[in-house]
Scaffold this active site. Structure first.
Site, PDB file in Angstrom:
ATOM      1  N   GLY A  49     -29.681   4.790 -32.296  1.00 47.56           N
ATOM      2  CA  GLY A  49     -29.739   4.862 -30.832  1.00 47.56           C
ATOM      3  C   GLY A  49     -28.389   5.160 -30.206  1.00 47.56           C
ATOM      4  N   ALA A  50     -28.393   5.228 -28.869  1.00 44.09           N
ATOM      5  CA  ALA A  50     -27.160   5.540 -28.134  1.00 44.09           C
ATOM      6  C   ALA A  50     -26.094   4.484 -28.405  1.00 44.09           C
ATOM      7  CB  ALA A  50     -27.462   5.616 -26.628  1.00 44.09           C
ATOM      8  N   VAL A  51     -26.462   3.219 -28.316  1.00 43.89           N
ATOM      9  CA  VAL A  51     -25.483   2.154 -28.550  1.00 43.89           C
ATOM     10  C   VAL A  51     -25.147   2.057 -30.035  1.00 43.89           C
ATOM     11  CG1 VAL A  51     -25.002  -0.315 -28.326  1.00 43.89           C
ATOM     12  CG2 VAL A  51     -26.244   0.866 -26.520  1.00 43.89           C
ATOM     13  N   ARG A  76     -39.468   4.824 -38.388  1.00 44.43           N
ATOM     14  CA  ARG A  76     -39.386   6.265 -38.092  1.00 44.43           C
ATOM     15  C   ARG A  76     -38.141   6.898 -38.698  1.00 44.43           C
ATOM     16  NH1 ARG A  76     -41.101   3.804 -33.423  1.00 44.43           N
ATOM     17  NH2 ARG A  76     -38.980   3.373 -32.744  1.00 44.43           N
ATOM     18  N   SER A  77     -37.047   6.169 -38.711  1.00 44.57           N
ATOM     19  CA  SER A  77     -35.772   6.735 -39.182  1.00 44.57           C
ATOM     20  C   SER A  77     -35.460   6.399 -40.630  1.00 44.57           C
ATOM     21  CB  SER A  77     -34.610   6.208 -38.323  1.00 44.57           C
ATOM     22  OG  SER A  77     -34.866   6.410 -36.974  1.00 44.57           O
ATOM     23  N   ARG A 136     -29.549 -13.800 -23.423  1.00 43.37           N
ATOM     24  CA  ARG A 136     -28.391 -13.950 -22.529  1.00 43.37           C
ATOM     25  C   ARG A 136     -28.419 -15.241 -21.707  1.00 43.37           C
ATOM     26  NH1 ARG A 136     -28.656  -7.843 -20.410  1.00 43.37           N
ATOM     27  NH2 ARG A 136     -27.731  -6.837 -22.228  1.00 43.37           N
ATOM     28  N   CYS A 171     -24.584  -4.253 -19.217  1.00 45.64           N
ATOM     29  CA  CYS A 171     -23.470  -3.315 -19.042  1.00 45.64           C
ATOM     30  C   CYS A 171     -22.875  -3.342 -17.630  1.00 45.64           C
ATOM     31  CB  CYS A 171     -23.914  -1.899 -19.408  1.00 45.64           C
ATOM     32  SG  CYS A 171     -25.483  -1.411 -18.690  1.00 45.64           S
ATOM     33  N   SER A 201     -27.206   7.324 -19.621  1.00 43.85           N
ATOM     34  CA  SER A 201     -26.916   6.715 -20.925  1.00 43.85           C
ATOM     35  C   SER A 201     -27.309   5.247 -20.976  1.00 43.85           C
ATOM     36  CB  SER A 201     -25.432   6.875 -21.255  1.00 43.85           C
ATOM     37  OG  SER A 201     -24.650   6.382 -20.191  1.00 43.85           O
ATOM     38  N   ARG A 277     -30.068   4.409  -9.997  1.00 42.05           N
ATOM     39  CA  ARG A 277     -29.811   5.422 -11.039  1.00 42.05           C
ATOM     40  C   ARG A 277     -29.328   6.707 -10.386  1.00 42.05           C
ATOM     41  NH1 ARG A 277     -29.576   3.692 -16.061  1.00 42.05           N
ATOM     42  NH2 ARG A 277     -31.362   2.488 -16.688  1.00 42.05           N
ATOM     43  N   HIS A 284     -21.108   4.214 -15.843  1.00 40.04           N
ATOM     44  CA  HIS A 284     -21.589   3.663 -14.572  1.00 40.04           C
ATOM     45  C   HIS A 284     -20.443   3.561 -13.559  1.00 40.04           C
ATOM     46  CE1 HIS A 284     -25.254   2.825 -16.545  1.00 40.04           C
ATOM     47  NE2 HIS A 284     -25.189   1.531 -16.705  1.00 40.04           N
TER      48      HIS A 284
HETATM   49  N1  LIG Z   1     -27.490   2.255 -23.420  1.00 44.64           N
HETATM   50  C1  LIG Z   1     -26.695   1.333 -22.930  1.00 44.64           C
HETATM   51  O1  LIG Z   1     -25.735   1.630 -22.223  1.00 44.64           O
HETATM   52  C2  LIG Z   1     -26.901  -0.102 -23.195  1.00 44.64           C
HETATM   53  C3  LIG Z   1     -25.957  -0.998 -22.701  1.00 44.64           C
HETATM   54  C4  LIG Z   1     -26.098  -2.345 -22.974  1.00 44.64           C
HETATM   55  C5  LIG Z   1     -27.170  -2.767 -23.695  1.00 44.64           C
HETATM   56  N2  LIG Z   1     -28.089  -1.884 -24.166  1.00 44.64           N
HETATM   57  C6  LIG Z   1     -29.214  -2.408 -24.948  1.00 44.64           C
HETATM   58  O2  LIG Z   1     -29.115  -1.946 -26.295  1.00 44.64           O
HETATM   59  C7  LIG Z   1     -30.428  -1.739 -26.806  1.00 44.64           C
HETATM   60  C8  LIG Z   1     -30.562  -0.304 -27.320  1.00 44.64           C
HETATM   61  O3  LIG Z   1     -30.244   0.587 -26.271  1.00 44.64           O
HETATM   62  P1  LIG Z   1     -29.996   2.139 -26.541  1.00 44.64           P
HETATM   63  O4  LIG Z   1     -29.601   2.679 -25.230  1.00 44.64           O
HETATM   64  O5  LIG Z   1     -29.132   2.367 -27.718  1.00 44.64           O
HETATM   65  O6  LIG Z   1     -31.493   2.642 -26.893  1.00 44.64           O
HETATM   66  P2  LIG Z   1     -31.968   3.909 -27.748  1.00 44.64           P
HETATM   67  O7  LIG Z   1     -30.993   5.002 -27.677  1.00 44.64           O
HETATM   68  O8  LIG Z   1     -33.356   4.151 -27.297  1.00 44.64           O
HETATM   69  O9  LIG Z   1     -32.003   3.346 -29.263  1.00 44.64           O
HETATM   70  C9  LIG Z   1     -32.918   2.388 -29.699  1.00 44.64           C
HETATM   71  C10 LIG Z   1     -32.635   2.004 -31.127  1.00 44.64           C
HETATM   72  O10 LIG Z   1     -33.519   0.941 -31.519  1.00 44.64           O
HETATM   73  C11 LIG Z   1     -34.167   1.309 -32.719  1.00 44.64           C
HETATM   74  N3  LIG Z   1     -35.494   0.721 -32.818  1.00 44.64           N
HETATM   75  C12 LIG Z   1     -36.553   0.921 -32.006  1.00 44.64           C
HETATM   76  N4  LIG Z   1     -37.625   0.242 -32.483  1.00 44.64           N
HETATM   77  C13 LIG Z   1     -37.222  -0.385 -33.617  1.00 44.64           C
HETATM   78  C14 LIG Z   1     -37.856  -1.218 -34.557  1.00 44.64           C
HETATM   79  N5  LIG Z   1     -39.148  -1.542 -34.459  1.00 44.64           N
HETATM   80  N6  LIG Z   1     -37.143  -1.669 -35.612  1.00 44.64           N
HETATM   81  C15 LIG Z   1     -35.847  -1.337 -35.749  1.00 44.64           C
HETATM   82  N7  LIG Z   1     -35.181  -0.536 -34.890  1.00 44.64           N
HETATM   83  C16 LIG Z   1     -35.863  -0.080 -33.824  1.00 44.64           C
HETATM   84  C17 LIG Z   1     -34.260   2.811 -32.657  1.00 44.64           C
HETATM   85  O11 LIG Z   1     -34.510   3.307 -33.953  1.00 44.64           O
HETATM   86  P3  LIG Z   1     -35.369   4.679 -34.185  1.00 44.64           P
HETATM   87  O12 LIG Z   1     -34.419   5.800 -33.930  1.00 44.64           O
HETATM   88  O13 LIG Z   1     -35.761   4.552 -35.612  1.00 44.64           O
HETATM   89  O14 LIG Z   1     -36.504   4.633 -33.246  1.00 44.64           O
HETATM   90  C18 LIG Z   1     -32.885   3.144 -32.128  1.00 44.64           C
HETATM   91  O15 LIG Z   1     -31.950   3.057 -33.180  1.00 44.64           O
HETATM   92  C19 LIG Z   1     -31.381  -2.115 -25.684  1.00 44.64           C
HETATM   93  O16 LIG Z   1     -31.711  -3.479 -25.819  1.00 44.64           O
HETATM   94  C20 LIG Z   1     -30.553  -1.923 -24.444  1.00 44.64           C
HETATM   95  O17 LIG Z   1     -31.002  -2.712 -23.377  1.00 44.64           O
HETATM   96  C21 LIG Z   1     -27.977  -0.556 -23.943  1.00 44.64           C
END
Ligand SMILES: NC(=O)c1ccc[n+]([C@@H]2O[C@H](COP(=O)([O-])OP(=O)(O)OC[C@H]3O[C@@H](n4cnc5c(N)ncnc54)[C@H](OP(=O)(O)O)[C@@H]3O)[C@@H](O)[C@H]2O)c1
Length: 376
Positions: A49-51, A76-77, A136, A171, A201, A277, A284
């Site tokens: 994922g992005a993070v 999936r991955s 949290r 964030c 993002s 958004r 941000h």
């Molecule tokens: N983006 C931000 O700026 C940000 C900031 C703070 C906190 N967060 C938090 O961080 C988390 C991820 O955010 P993201 O933005 O990185 O989301 P994202 O890009 O959608 O990535 C999601 C990740 O979770 C994995 N995943 C989904 N279902 C899963 C499962 N059943 N088992 C194991 N892995 C699984 C995905 O794997 P696959 O590729 O295999 O589906 C992917 O690696 C969320 O809780 C979000 O709230 C995000």
């Protein structure tokens, strides 16, 4: 085995990159060796994922020592390959068995995954640093910004065999408090009014792809594809997509209210937020109005912020140059500007500031890795 098609912001997966527009936000690929016999064994949950991808970037940038690293994502991955610091890894499916021998797990796979697997990992002796909102507000779980409340992690140590859960704040909260806390320490914040301008993002890799796709579609006169957000995102702004609660605030706004109180250990601080958004790809921005118990002159505030760790001041009134999301993208520091006395408050007891921060980096991955560093 399939190799993974890269989300554009990553530098680690093998596979071909899709054609990219001019905006660039990829971290440079580095080949560093932080593999070390004495380092902890780590796992990255949600690595695709992005993070998750930013975790790898930050671990590498900071030469985080590790004995071994497990790359975990969904079914999936599973089986896809990625290269990290010159070594090839195979992404594994996250299961209850994933954590044997893992010292530190960095979680970013969403709240439900954290709720299910975080306690399993902690039970097995792993220290979990979780990016989701799952824990949290749990009183037993520290909610930590290393520059702000490192003392909350007291008693959590590696090598004791005892697992633990540590939560990374939301964030927007991290970015806001990086700037507000040094001022709070000086003059005590009584009330804070925050308006956010949040990037794609923050909603993950798929939302970034959607903004890019919609921008292209709208410019070509085609209807925009709306899968992640219910409404057009390109060339538009809208109230944050988090669920709206019965008090009229959405969940994102209430995170700012509740998390600030927990992090500052101050039940009385008054916080209100409006989260929006904006069609920015990454990082941000937040307008923050502060009301203080004691007077705080803007010049003093500027000096305090200039000396605050993890904060950079961009406040050039003459050139009309203040922080922008583009300037802080892929950067560790949170930028603060528009530092000015709030004219509506008497006795120099109010300030307005404008803050920008890369929320995948300081708002998520960097903050989590800094927490992990405190365990070493
Ligand atoms: N983006 C931000 O700026 C940000 C900031 C703070 C906190 N967060 C938090 O961080 C988390 C991820 O955010 P993201 O933005 O990185 O989301 P994202 O890009 O959608 O990535 C999601 C990740 O979770 C994995 N995943 C989904 N279902 C899963 C499962 N059943 N088992 C194991 N892995 C699984 C995905 O794997 P696959 O590729 O295999 O589906 C992917 O690696 C969320 O809780 C979000 O709230 C995000």
């Amino acid at each position: 085995m399939a190799s993974l098609t890269l989300p554009r912001h990553t530098g680690f997966f093998s596979g071909s990159l899709p054609t990219r527009p001019t905006l660039r936000y990829a971290a440079p690929v580095k080949v560093r060796m932080s593999l070390s016999e004495s380092g902890p064994s780590i796992a990255v949950v949600g690595v695709t994922g992005a993070v998750g991808q930013e975790f790898l970037s930050v671990l590498s940038d900071r030469d985080f020592p590790y004995r071994s690293i497990k790359m975990l994502a969904s079914k999936r991955s599973a089986g896809r390959r990625l290269t990290f610091e010159g070594n090839e890894y195979v992404v594994e499916e996250l299961t209850a068995e994933s954590f044997g021998g893992v010292d530190i797990a960095l979680f970013s796979a969403g709240g439900s995954i954290s709720k299910e697997f975080g306690p399993i990992a902690a039970e097995k002796g792993t220290i979990v640093v979780d990016n989701s909102s799952a824990f949290r507000m749990d009183e037993k779980v520290p909610l930590v910004i290393p520059e702000v409340n490192p003392e909350a992690m007291h008693g959590i140590k590696l090598g004791t065999g005892k697992g633990a859960l540590i939560a990374n704040p939301n964030c927007s909260t991290i970015i806001c408090l990086m700037a507000a806390t040094p001022l709070h320490r000086h003059a005590k914040v009584l009330r804070m009014v925050v308006s956010t301008y949040q990037a794609a993002s923050g909603a993950g890799a798929a939302a970034m792809e959607e903004l890019e796709q919609q921008t292209r579609e709208v410019l070509e006169g085609r209807p925009p594809t709306c899968k992640i957000f219910k409404q057009q995102y390109a060339f538009n702004i809208f109230s944050h997509n988090a669920s709206v609660l019965s008090n009229g605030y959405n969940e994102e706004e209430m995170k700012m209210v509740k998390e600030t109180r927990k992090i500052w250990n101050d039940k009385d601080v008054k916080v209100t937020a409006t989260c929006i958004r904006v069609p920015v790809m990454r990082a941000h921005a937040e307008s923050v109005n502060l009301q203080f118990e004691s007077p705080l002159h803007e010049d003093t505030a500027r000096d305090i912020l200039k000396n605050a760790p993890g904060v950079v001041v961009i406040d050039d009134r003459k050139a009309n140059h203040f922080p922008t999301p583009l300037e802080v993208s892929n950067k560790d520091d949170v930028a603060v500007g528009r530092i000015r006395q709030d004219l509506s408050q008497d006795g120099n007891k109010g300030l307005d500031i404008f803050v920008c921060g890369d929320q995948i980096r300081k708002g998520a991955a960097l903050n989590a890795v800094q927490i992990a560093e405190m365990l070493l």
